[in-house]
Design a protein around this motif. Structure first.
Motif, PDB file in Angstrom:
ATOM      1  N   THR A  32       0.605 -37.500  -4.942  1.00  0.00           N
ATOM      2  CA  THR A  32      -0.736 -37.898  -4.497  1.00  0.00           C
ATOM      3  C   THR A  32      -0.954 -37.646  -3.008  1.00  0.00           C
ATOM      4  N   ILE A  86      -4.405 -42.773 -10.485  1.00  0.00           N
ATOM      5  CA  ILE A  86      -3.625 -42.606  -9.256  1.00  0.00           C
ATOM      6  C   ILE A  86      -2.401 -43.513  -9.295  1.00  0.00           C
ATOM      7  N   ALA A  92       1.229 -42.163  -8.481  1.00  0.00           N
ATOM      8  CA  ALA A  92       1.804 -42.492  -7.172  1.00  0.00           C
ATOM      9  C   ALA A  92       3.085 -43.292  -7.359  1.00  0.00           C
ATOM     10  N   GLY A 150      -7.461 -35.820  -5.488  1.00  0.00           N
ATOM     11  CA  GLY A 150      -7.260 -36.987  -6.335  1.00  0.00           C
ATOM     12  C   GLY A 150      -8.346 -38.026  -6.246  1.00  0.00           C
ATOM     13  N   LEU A 190      -3.272 -33.038  -8.781  1.00  0.00           N
ATOM     14  CA  LEU A 190      -2.151 -33.687  -8.083  1.00  0.00           C
ATOM     15  C   LEU A 190      -0.815 -33.433  -8.770  1.00  0.00           C
TER      16      LEU A 190
END
Lengths: 259, 151
Positions: free
Chosen positions: A31, A95, A99, B40, B58
């Motif tokens: 990310t 995300i 991440a 993202g 990503l």
């Protein structure tokens, strides 16, 4: 593009591939690094991908928790506070699924906004970072790891689950990925640790607040001491003035939640 | 490296750090995932990787060698839309259409985990997806319709 891409398939291979870290860019979830590549901002030498490194394990025994560097942020939601609330405040579900904890720990300021939302909760928990790099393996408190400025490969972080915890963050609209300001607090064995995100280059511990609490101050009085510990920046999302205005309130809320 | 894209095994030649988005669009010619912000932040490039919603911009290719990838092209076709596609179509949930592929795949992933999500769960799951036409109300209503909620 990179001169070499390393894809270790075990923690030992990851340690060997990282070596002393010279010229190595670590790519956990992507990310942070992938946008740098997409926009041509990254001059990459060797790139170390953690996707198959096996550093994605979470282990628990007798209240002690160890979280591998490649564990996704999403895996912390619903777990120990104040880490769980901070994790749920990062980005959006896609995300968070991508991440990693290690990446969040190593995230420096993003230029336009703070990053590294898990740093303050980990400091509050008294977490220890196990890392490798120049000089070999090292275990140290999160705040020492952050102060040293990076250049190492995080292997895992560990902490003991606290007796009570609190987390308070500035509200953000859904479309903002960044938390402009947050306070985290954890109480164990009568001692309370306090840390903040968004008030400096990385998550920062607040010793003045902790000392006031230890001396018996009430939450509001102790929280006001936070301005002795940090010097918040101006950035695109909030001015230093604004951060100073709301930070004591967030710290107070976190302390009261941990009571 | 290999990817199973919409049920078809594909060999791919792109460099290891090429994003899945670029592999799909530029090497394989699959153009439903959109290059929006490429950092993202917008959700226009979201696809399913092994069934989970992922921002393809990503994801480096080397991290998902061998994975199964689903794009809009793998959901349905004009004669037999998926339930989610049909709900978006019937509910006027697409305006310019740029964000629609990302919303469709994120909705498929949401409904695979949560068959009848509440409005709050829908907003949480889709919260990272931007619609530049700001047509969010129709999109959320379409997701509710696709899940068997209020039409």
């Amino acid at each position: 593009m990179a001169s070499e891409v390393l894809l270790p398939t075990s923690p030992a291979e990851a340690v060997a591939a990282f070596g002393d870290g010279a010229g190595v860019t670590v790519l956990g979830g992507g990310t942070i690094v992938m946008p740098e590549i997409a926009y041509g901002r990254a001059a990459l030498g060797r790139v170390l991908l953690l996707a198959r490194s096996g550093l994605d394990q979470v282990t628990r025994s007798d209240g002690a928790v160890t979280i591998g560097a490649a564990v996704p942020v999403a895996a912390l939601e619903g777990g120990d506070e104040p880490l769980a609330s901070a994790a749920a405040h990062v980005g959006d579900p896609e995300i968070r699924a991508q991440a990693t904890v290690g990446g969040n720990l190593c995230a420096g300021p993003g230029g336009e906004a703070p990053r590294g939302d898990l740093q303050a909760p980990l400091i509050a928990l008294g977490a220890r970072v196990r890392s490798t790099g120049a000089g070999g393996e090292r275990v140290e408190p999160v705040e020492d790891f952050l102060a040293a400025g990076g250049g190492r490969l995080v292997l895992d972080v560990s902490y003991d689950a606290p007796d009570a915890a609190g987390y308070a963050a500035a509200w953000r609209p859904h479309a903002h990925h960044a938390t402009i300001l947050a306070a985290a607090c954890a109480r164990s064995g009568g001692q309370t640790r306090v840390a903040v995100t968004g008030a400096g280059p990385h998550g920062l511990r607040c010793p003045s607040v902790e000392q006031a609490l230890a001396a018996g101050a009430d939450a509001a009085t102790a929280a006001a001491k936070v301005l002795d510990d940090v010097d918040p920046p101006d950035d695109a999302l909030a001015s230093a003035w604004y951060r100073k205005r709301i930070l004591p309130t967030l710290v107070q809320r976190a302390i009261e939640e941990a009571r | 490296m290999k990817l199973n894209v919409n049920g078809v095994e594909r060999s791919v030649e792109s460099l290891a750090l090429t994003s899945l988005l670029v592999v799909l669009r530029e090497e394989l010619g699959i153009t439903s995932p959109k290059a929006g912000c490429q950092q993202g932040g917008c959700g226009a490039c979201t696809v399913l990787v092994d069934g989970e919603a992922r921002r393809s911009c990503l994801v480096p290719l080397a991290a998902i060698d061998g994975a199964a990838v689903t794009t809009v092209e793998g959901l349905g076709d004009p004669e037999s839309l998926s339930a989610v596609q049909a709900a978006f179509h019937e509910g006027y949930a697409a305006q310019c259409g740029f964000c629609t592929p990302g919303f469709l795949l994120a909705t498929h992933a949401l409904l695979a985990h949560t068959a009848s999500p509440t409005r709050a769960e829908i907003e949480r799951a889709l919260g990272g997806h931007m619609c530049r036409c700001t047509g969010y109300v129709k999109i959320v209503e379409a997701v509710e319709a696709a899940s068997g909620g209020v039409r």
